[in-house]
Motif scaffolding. Structure first.
Motif, PDB file in Angstrom:
ATOM      1  N   VAL A 103       1.116  -1.057  -0.119  1.00 28.56           N
ATOM      2  CA  VAL A 103       0.054  -0.304   0.212  1.00 28.56           C
ATOM      3  C   VAL A 103       0.810   1.050  -0.404  1.00 28.56           C
ATOM      4  O   VAL A 103       1.935   1.329   0.826  1.00 28.56           O
ATOM      5  N   PHE A 104       1.107   2.568  -0.787  1.00 25.86           N
ATOM      6  CA  PHE A 104       1.784   2.998  -1.149  1.00 25.86           C
ATOM      7  C   PHE A 104       1.386   4.328  -0.231  1.00 25.86           C
ATOM      8  O   PHE A 104      -0.058   4.110  -0.148  1.00 25.86           O
ATOM      9  N   THR A 117      -0.251   5.954   9.901  1.00 26.40           N
ATOM     10  CA  THR A 117      -0.520   5.504   8.920  1.00 26.40           C
ATOM     11  C   THR A 117      -0.119   4.179   8.667  1.00 26.40           C
ATOM     12  O   THR A 117      -0.951   2.910   8.717  1.00 26.40           O
ATOM     13  N   ALA A 118       1.298   4.081   8.430  1.00 25.80           N
ATOM     14  CA  ALA A 118       1.781   3.183   8.305  1.00 25.80           C
ATOM     15  C   ALA A 118       2.455   1.594   8.420  1.00 25.80           C
ATOM     16  O   ALA A 118       2.264   0.726   8.549  1.00 25.80           O
ATOM     17  N   ARG A 119       2.231   3.053  10.938  1.00 23.53           N
ATOM     18  CA  ARG A 119       2.532   1.739  11.435  1.00 23.53           C
ATOM     19  C   ARG A 119       0.905   1.053  11.457  1.00 23.53           C
ATOM     20  O   ARG A 119       0.766  -0.395  11.788  1.00 23.53           O
ATOM     21  N   PHE A 120      -0.446   1.666  11.277  1.00 22.23           N
ATOM     22  CA  PHE A 120      -1.779   0.528  11.354  1.00 22.23           C
ATOM     23  C   PHE A 120      -1.719   0.005  10.238  1.00 22.23           C
ATOM     24  O   PHE A 120      -2.389  -1.035  10.310  1.00 22.23           O
ATOM     25  N   LEU A 121      -0.682   0.354   8.948  1.00 22.50           N
ATOM     26  CA  LEU A 121      -1.020  -0.215   7.766  1.00 22.50           C
ATOM     27  C   LEU A 121      -0.208  -1.825   8.121  1.00 22.50           C
ATOM     28  O   LEU A 121      -0.838  -2.868   7.353  1.00 22.50           O
ATOM     29  N   GLU A 122       0.668  -1.633   9.513  1.00 26.96           N
ATOM     30  CA  GLU A 122       1.871  -2.821   9.327  1.00 26.96           C
ATOM     31  C   GLU A 122       0.334  -3.939  10.178  1.00 26.96           C
ATOM     32  O   GLU A 122       0.416  -4.879  10.432  1.00 26.96           O
ATOM     33  N   ARG A 123       0.299  -2.987  11.086  1.00 26.37           N
ATOM     34  CA  ARG A 123      -1.016  -3.781  11.956  1.00 26.37           C
ATOM     35  C   ARG A 123      -2.303  -4.841  11.692  1.00 26.37           C
ATOM     36  O   ARG A 123      -2.273  -5.694  11.993  1.00 26.37           O
ATOM     37  N   GLN A 127       1.587  -3.884   3.510  1.00 25.96           N
ATOM     38  CA  GLN A 127       3.463  -3.557   3.721  1.00 25.96           C
ATOM     39  C   GLN A 127       2.880  -1.974   3.240  1.00 25.96           C
ATOM     40  O   GLN A 127       3.116  -1.602   1.819  1.00 25.96           O
ATOM     41  N   PRO A 128       3.410  -1.520   4.026  1.00 29.37           N
ATOM     42  CA  PRO A 128       2.949   0.535   3.682  1.00 29.37           C
ATOM     43  C   PRO A 128       4.247   0.756   3.046  1.00 29.37           C
ATOM     44  O   PRO A 128       5.471   0.786   2.801  1.00 29.37           O
ATOM     45  N   ILE A 129       3.994   1.116   2.135  1.00 24.97           N
ATOM     46  CA  ILE A 129       5.027   2.276   1.375  1.00 24.97           C
ATOM     47  C   ILE A 129       5.299   3.566   1.554  1.00 24.97           C
ATOM     48  O   ILE A 129       4.725   4.168   0.285  1.00 24.97           O
ATOM     49  N   VAL A 130       6.369   3.526   2.204  1.00 27.75           N
ATOM     50  CA  VAL A 130       6.409   5.356   1.968  1.00 27.75           C
ATOM     51  C   VAL A 130       8.010   5.016   1.732  1.00 27.75           C
ATOM     52  O   VAL A 130       9.487   5.132   1.460  1.00 27.75           O
ATOM     53  N   LEU A 131       7.953   6.488   0.698  1.00 26.74           N
ATOM     54  CA  LEU A 131       8.790   6.630  -0.043  1.00 26.74           C
ATOM     55  C   LEU A 131       9.914   6.367  -0.069  1.00 26.74           C
ATOM     56  O   LEU A 131      10.983   6.464  -0.010  1.00 26.74           O
ATOM     57  N   HIS A 132      10.240   7.652   1.367  1.00 28.44           N
ATOM     58  CA  HIS A 132      11.430   7.854   2.018  1.00 28.44           C
ATOM     59  C   HIS A 132      11.766   6.768   3.325  1.00 28.44           C
ATOM     60  O   HIS A 132      13.184   6.955   2.847  1.00 28.44           O
ATOM     61  N   GLU A 133      11.132   6.509   3.150  1.00 27.14           N
ATOM     62  CA  GLU A 133      12.021   4.649   3.888  1.00 27.14           C
ATOM     63  C   GLU A 133      12.826   3.875   2.629  1.00 27.14           C
ATOM     64  O   GLU A 133      12.993   2.987   3.546  1.00 27.14           O
ATOM     65  N   GLN A 134      12.390   3.837   1.672  1.00 24.97           N
ATOM     66  CA  GLN A 134      13.218   2.928   0.912  1.00 24.97           C
ATOM     67  C   GLN A 134      14.228   3.160   0.217  1.00 24.97           C
ATOM     68  O   GLN A 134      14.189   4.755  -0.234  1.00 24.97           O
ATOM     69  N   PRO A 135      15.389   1.747   0.114  1.00 26.57           N
ATOM     70  CA  PRO A 135      16.522   2.366  -0.340  1.00 26.57           C
ATOM     71  C   PRO A 135      16.708   3.826  -1.712  1.00 26.57           C
ATOM     72  O   PRO A 135      15.823   2.627  -2.559  1.00 26.57           O
ATOM     73  N   SER A 136      17.517   4.460  -1.627  1.00 23.86           N
ATOM     74  CA  SER A 136      17.858   5.311  -3.144  1.00 23.86           C
ATOM     75  C   SER A 136      18.377   4.586  -4.357  1.00 23.86           C
ATOM     76  O   SER A 136      17.916   4.652  -5.292  1.00 23.86           O
ATOM     77  N   ALA A 137      19.350   3.467  -3.925  1.00 21.47           N
ATOM     78  CA  ALA A 137      20.569   3.304  -4.395  1.00 21.47           C
ATOM     79  C   ALA A 137      20.932   3.700  -6.215  1.00 21.47           C
ATOM     80  O   ALA A 137      21.030   3.785  -7.154  1.00 21.47           O
ATOM     81  N   GLY A 138      20.873   5.181  -5.396  1.00 14.80           N
ATOM     82  CA  GLY A 138      21.628   6.496  -6.381  1.00 14.80           C
ATOM     83  C   GLY A 138      20.256   6.907  -8.024  1.00 14.80           C
ATOM     84  O   GLY A 138      21.315   7.759  -8.545  1.00 14.80           O
ATOM     85  N   ARG A 139      19.661   6.861  -7.630  1.00 13.59           N
ATOM     86  CA  ARG A 139      18.123   7.257  -8.146  1.00 13.59           C
ATOM     87  C   ARG A 139      17.508   8.021  -8.179  1.00 13.59           C
ATOM     88  O   ARG A 139      18.388   8.612  -6.335  1.00 13.59           O
ATOM     89  N   THR A 140      17.282   9.001  -9.038  1.00 13.18           N
ATOM     90  CA  THR A 140      16.113  10.165  -8.510  1.00 13.18           C
ATOM     91  C   THR A 140      14.844  10.003  -7.442  1.00 13.18           C
ATOM     92  O   THR A 140      14.923   9.199  -7.065  1.00 13.18           O
ATOM     93  N   VAL A 141      14.546  11.257  -6.905  1.00 12.43           N
ATOM     94  CA  VAL A 141      13.245  10.841  -6.018  1.00 12.43           C
ATOM     95  C   VAL A 141      12.132  10.755  -7.201  1.00 12.43           C
ATOM     96  O   VAL A 141      11.627   9.334  -6.787  1.00 12.43           O
ATOM     97  N   ALA A 155      -3.303   2.624  -2.929  1.00 15.90           N
ATOM     98  CA  ALA A 155      -3.033   4.095  -2.088  1.00 15.90           C
ATOM     99  C   ALA A 155      -3.575   4.904  -1.262  1.00 15.90           C
ATOM    100  O   ALA A 155      -4.683   4.354  -1.572  1.00 15.90           O
ATOM    101  N   VAL A 156      -3.266   5.365  -0.155  1.00  9.92           N
ATOM    102  CA  VAL A 156      -3.127   6.082   0.861  1.00  9.92           C
ATOM    103  C   VAL A 156      -2.637   7.440   0.670  1.00  9.92           C
ATOM    104  O   VAL A 156      -2.120   7.483   0.459  1.00  9.92           O
ATOM    105  N   VAL A 157      -3.935   8.125   0.285  1.00 13.83           N
ATOM    106  CA  VAL A 157      -3.262   9.915  -0.135  1.00 13.83           C
ATOM    107  C   VAL A 157      -3.486  10.759   1.559  1.00 13.83           C
ATOM    108  O   VAL A 157      -4.698  10.762   1.842  1.00 13.83           O
ATOM    109  N   LEU A 158      -1.865  10.646   1.901  1.00 17.37           N
ATOM    110  CA  LEU A 158      -2.387  12.070   3.202  1.00 17.37           C
ATOM    111  C   LEU A 158      -2.886  13.481   2.691  1.00 17.37           C
ATOM    112  O   LEU A 158      -1.942  13.735   2.074  1.00 17.37           O
TER     113      LEU A 158
END
Length: 249
Positions: A103-104, A117-123, A127-141, A155-158
């Protein structure tokens, strides 16, 4: 969607990203709507035409994001193996359970809303996908967003009050608004996933961009009733969740 349509939409997206004023932006939106209608894409045309907002730039961000989502969906559809009948299966079919639990979470500057929101999804077992928590691996945003927005079930949009703004005719009437990148990503996921797999959570009296048919707006109330409402949306979207997470809030 035919490759020729996808290719033309990609060019229209590029033009839309370079719009500098509302007059040109309105002409661009009319051009997009006319193309979708001529391309025999009535569903996409109706969905695009419904993207409205009181502020022009909010509406424009929604429209550009929506087209980006349509192109991303079309590209994903092309990669789906053909079935025994020779027809490609649908990537996002609301009548069948999605294979992904991802869930993005689209967010602005409200860290508490994002974390809650992210922790509620985990419960719930998602699997919450929060962009800044993911590895960049040299990629742009943008490259990260393109990578992690694939294989998403929901997708959950805040929509949180991170900015303020006003329409030109009432410049002194400033109202709380979500950030423009959040609005654009709302449009993206409506195009990418369809309205039934997008939920917008809002708080702080933030101005809502539009009253979308089929897209639910849920207020993040202090009492936490929003959690049960969001869980209901997951059930409707056929995501398997652990309902025990709702006990005790």
């Amino acid at each position: 969607m035919k490759p020729s349509v996808t290719s033309r939409l990609a060019k229209l997206i590029e033009e839309g990203e370079n719009i500098s004023n509302d007059y040109v932006g309105d002409r661009w939106a009319s051009q997009v709507a006319a193309f979708l209608q001529a391309a025999d894409a009535s569903d996409e045309h109706d969905s695009f035409a419904s993207l409205t907002a009181e502020d022009f730039w909010d509406a424009h961000a929604l429209r550009v994001g929506h087209l980006q989502g349509l192109v991303a969906k079309a590209e994903a559809d092309e990669k789906v193996p053909a079935t025994a009948s020779g027809a490609s299966s649908e990537v996002f079919d609301p009548s069948t359970p999605p294979s992904s639990r991802r869930v993005f979470v689209v967010h602005g500057h409200d860290n508490d809303a994002k974390e809650g929101t992210a922790r509620f999804l985990e419960r719930l077992g998602l699997q919450p996908i929060v962009l800044h928590e993911q590895p960049s691996a040299g990629r742009t945003v943008i490259e990260k967003f393109e990578s992690y927005s694939g294989d998403i079930a929901f997708a959950v949009v805040l929509l949180t009050p991170d900015d303020v703004g006003a329409v030109a005719t009432a410049a002194n009437d400033l109202r709380a608004r979500a950030r423009q990148n959040v609005i654009m990503e709302l449009g993206f996921f409506i195009g990418r996933l369809g309205r039934v797999r997008v939920c917008a959570l809002h708080k702080g009296g933030v101005e809502l961009p539009s009253d979308y048919q089929g897209v639910l707006y849920v207020e993040m109330d202090p009492g936490g009733a929003w959690k049960a409402k969001l869980a209901q949306e997951f059930v409707q979207a056929k995501l398997p969740i652990d309902l025990k997470a709702l006990i005790g809030g």
